[in-house]
Design a protein around this motif. Structure first.
Motif: not given
Length: 278
Positions: A9-10, A71
């Protein structure tokens, strides 16, 4: 030579990498988090300005703009050089457990919750659910750290139920004996005048809610040993953030001057009500 790393999973890989990076380079820094339904970015900018007066211009790592998401926070943390004295990072939320994930990444020693409002209530269903998410920003505060919550918020006590460190409440409702802050005058578009331990300060940002945000900053600043004179220099040196209560003087064609209140940043019901009240 190119190295390719395959991950399941990035997003979680990014968060894990930034957590490992922070544990390496930020281990000697004071770590601060700021979250809330509104006022995060302004509160962060106030605290950054105050801390620069105490620690030095280049000694503060912080969120640039509002890079505060799942992010944004990890990417912001990769900007830490490692020689700073303090790191101040925002935590935003668009989904369940987003705060929990990025709180685990940063693991702050001190945290501010500005308020529990209705931003993202369409995604989370209720203010109770929002409070449940926001209080996760306090999950890693150690016994030597502190959590800061607004005294008048009806979810303040709920937010600090599990806090291991010191609990500090802030707000206009607290007496000067408790806060060290004495309110003096609302200056309208010119801000608010008050004093901290008898040092008079004029906050140039308009609106009672910006004064409320400043009270959270003052409470945290005092807790980590910043002087009233440094608090004064930091807050009085603030300028409005674009799109957030940015008051401009405009000259009309007929020669008259008017003040334009420019508050158009991605808003929620609470922040709109506060601007209209102002």
């Amino acid at each position: 030579q190119v190295t390719v790393i395959l991950v399941e999973n990035t997003l979680y890989a990014l968060q894990a990498a930034s957590k490992a990076y922070a544990q390496k380079v930020a281990k000697n820094m004071i770590r601060v988090s700021i979250t809330g339904s509104s006022g995060k970015t302004t509160t962060k900018e106030m605290l950054v300005s105050v801390c620069k007066k105490h620690f030095g211009e280049d000694a503060v790592a912080y969120t640039k703009g509002n890079f505060n998401s799942e992010t944004g926070l990890p990417l912001s943390m990769f900007q830490i050089r490692g020689d700073e004295k303090i790191g101040i990072f925002e935590m935003g939320m668009n989904r369940k457990n987003e705060i929990g994930e990025i709180s685990n990444v940063w693991q702050s020693q001190y945290g501010i919750i500005t308020n529990i409002g209705t931003a993202h209530i369409g995604l989370l269903g209720s203010r109770e659910n929002i409070a449940q998410e926001k209080r996760k920003s306090f999950d890693y505060i150690p016994a030597t750290g502190a959590a800061f919550v607004p005294a008048q918020d009806d979810f303040a006590d709920y937010c600090v139920e599990k806090v291991r460190g010191k609990v500090v409440k802030f707000g206009k409702s607290l007496s000067p004996d408790l806060s060290g802050v004495t309110f003096e005058e609302d200056l309208g578009v010119n801000g608010t005048r008050f004093s901290v331990d008898e040092v008079q300060i004029t906050l140039p940002l308009a609106g009672e809610y910006n004064y409320q945000n400043a009270l959270g900053v003052i409470a945290l600043a005092k807790e980590i040993g910043i002087t009233p004179q440094e608090i004064k220099a930091g807050l009085e040196g603030m300028s409005a953030i674009s799109g957030r209560m940015d008051i401009k003087s405009i000259k009309l064609k007929n020669g008259n001057a008017v003040k334009a209140v420019c508050d158009f940043y991605n808003a929620n019901l609470d922040s709109m009500e506060k601007v209209i009240d102002f």
